[in-house]
Design a protein around this motif. Structure first.
Motif, short mmCIF file in Angstrom:
data_model
loop_
_atom_site.label_atom_id
_atom_site.label_comp_id
_atom_site.label_asym_id
_atom_site.label_seq_id
_atom_site.Cartn_x
_atom_site.Cartn_y
_atom_site.Cartn_z
N LYS A 152 54.23 12.80 34.85
CA LYS A 152 55.23 11.66 34.91
C LYS A 152 55.38 11.34 36.40
N MET A 153 55.10 12.42 37.25
CA MET A 153 55.03 12.08 38.83
C MET A 153 54.05 12.98 39.41
N VAL A 154 53.21 12.29 40.24
CA VAL A 154 52.02 12.90 40.93
C VAL A 154 52.63 12.95 42.35
N LEU A 195 54.13 26.25 33.81
CA LEU A 195 54.22 25.29 32.71
C LEU A 195 52.79 24.78 32.18
N ARG A 196 51.99 24.50 33.06
CA ARG A 196 50.51 24.19 32.66
C ARG A 196 49.95 25.47 31.93
N GLU A 197 50.06 26.48 32.39
CA GLU A 197 49.63 27.76 31.54
C GLU A 197 50.08 27.98 30.21
N ILE A 198 51.68 27.87 30.25
CA ILE A 198 52.37 27.70 28.74
C ILE A 198 51.74 26.77 27.91
N ALA A 199 51.56 25.31 28.30
CA ALA A 199 51.12 24.32 27.51
C ALA A 199 49.79 24.89 27.01
N ARG A 229 62.31 22.26 27.36
CA ARG A 229 62.97 21.16 28.24
C ARG A 229 62.08 20.99 29.38
N TYR A 230 61.72 21.71 30.23
CA TYR A 230 60.61 21.58 31.10
C TYR A 230 59.41 20.89 30.83
N LEU A 231 59.00 21.48 29.84
CA LEU A 231 57.58 21.13 29.27
C LEU A 231 57.70 19.34 28.94
N GLY A 235 55.86 16.20 31.48
CA GLY A 235 54.99 15.38 30.66
C GLY A 235 54.10 16.11 30.03
N PHE A 236 54.08 17.49 29.79
CA PHE A 236 53.14 18.32 28.97
C PHE A 236 53.39 17.96 27.31
#
Length: 250
Positions: A152-154, A195-199, A229-231, A235-236
């Motif tokens: 959502k934001m880079v 979060l990337r690892e969890i996704a 909530r953070y995922l 934007g994951f």
């Protein structure tokens, strides 16, 4: 999540929307794999693997163009105005039709926008060429992790090297095949990696109800509500407004 496949693909591969591997074709837009040597059925017709991959892109994503124009403007480099113009041009509308639909200026205004987009294309070609030549000389360039396509934001949070990613994962996750999160990191960049690892533990293409998703997240970290909530925030994950369904964004 086939993030690296997308960003490492050639221009021709991106245009067609898939890459060819030894035993399969992989969709660059969602990671769907179509095995070679298998005949696939669609709408009562049989297709070989590559043709079926093109059908998959049309039926699932409408077109590569539609998918790309739907990406965040931080990833495409387009303003909302430029994005809308490109979509109308792609639909085959004349300058007059575009002018009427957008309610701006005159047909000469639209021609000016066409020229500006062509100029952007020329600049992009020059820049891509310079970056390709730079790869041959810049031996100190770090290996950055590509942002996920649904980001959502880079911003500077995404300036992550593979080395940094490995260190952060080892710091915050337990060892072993079923890694759980020791604690949720305080820093934005660390959170992004975690979060990337969890996704990566969430199945692509599947719709989860809240209970199913909570069960998966709870095996990773006790405060599954916060992780969920953070995922979504990063934007994951996509979700229905009422929170009844969740899915991994592609």
């Amino acid at each position: 999540m086939e993030i690296d496949f997308f960003w490492n693909a050639s221009l021709e591969e991106l245009k067609r929307g898939y890459i060819q591997e030894k035993n399969s074709y992989t969709c660059l837009l969602c990671g769907e794999k179509i095995e070679k040597g298998i005949v696939y059925s669609y709408d009562n017709t049989l297709y070989e693997a590559e043709r079926y991959m093109r059908i998959h892109i049309e039926s699932t994503h409408q077109s590569v163009f539609d998918y790309l124009t739907g990406m965040d403007k931080k990833l495409t480099g387009l303003t909302d105005h430029q994005n809308q113009l490109l979509q109308l041009f792609y639909q085959g509308k004349s300058d007059k039709e575009v002018q009427q639909e957008m309610g701006i200026g005159s047909t000469s205004t639209i021609r000016h926008h066409r020229f500006a987009l062509k100029e952007k294309e020329r600049q992009a070609k020059v820049f891509l060429t310079m970056m390709e030549l730079l790869k041959e000389k810049d031996e100190y360039a770090p290996a950055f992790i590509a942002p996920h396509k649904s980001a959502k934001m880079v911003d500077e949070r995404y300036a992550i090297t593979k080395e940094e990613q490995g260190k952060i994962i080892n710091k915050f996750f337990t060892e072993g095949p079923n890694r759980s999160l020791k604690k949720f990191p305080p820093k934005e960049k660390q959170r992004l990696i975690v979060l990337r690892e969890i996704a990566a533990q969430i199945e692509s293409g599947r719709i989860y109800d809240e209970k199913e998703l909570n069960q998966i997240l709870n095996t990773i970290y006790g405060d599954h509500v916060m992780i969920r909530r953070y995922l979504v925030e990063y934007g994951f994950l996509g979700r229905k407004q009422d929170g009844s369904q969740y899915w991994l964004k592609k």
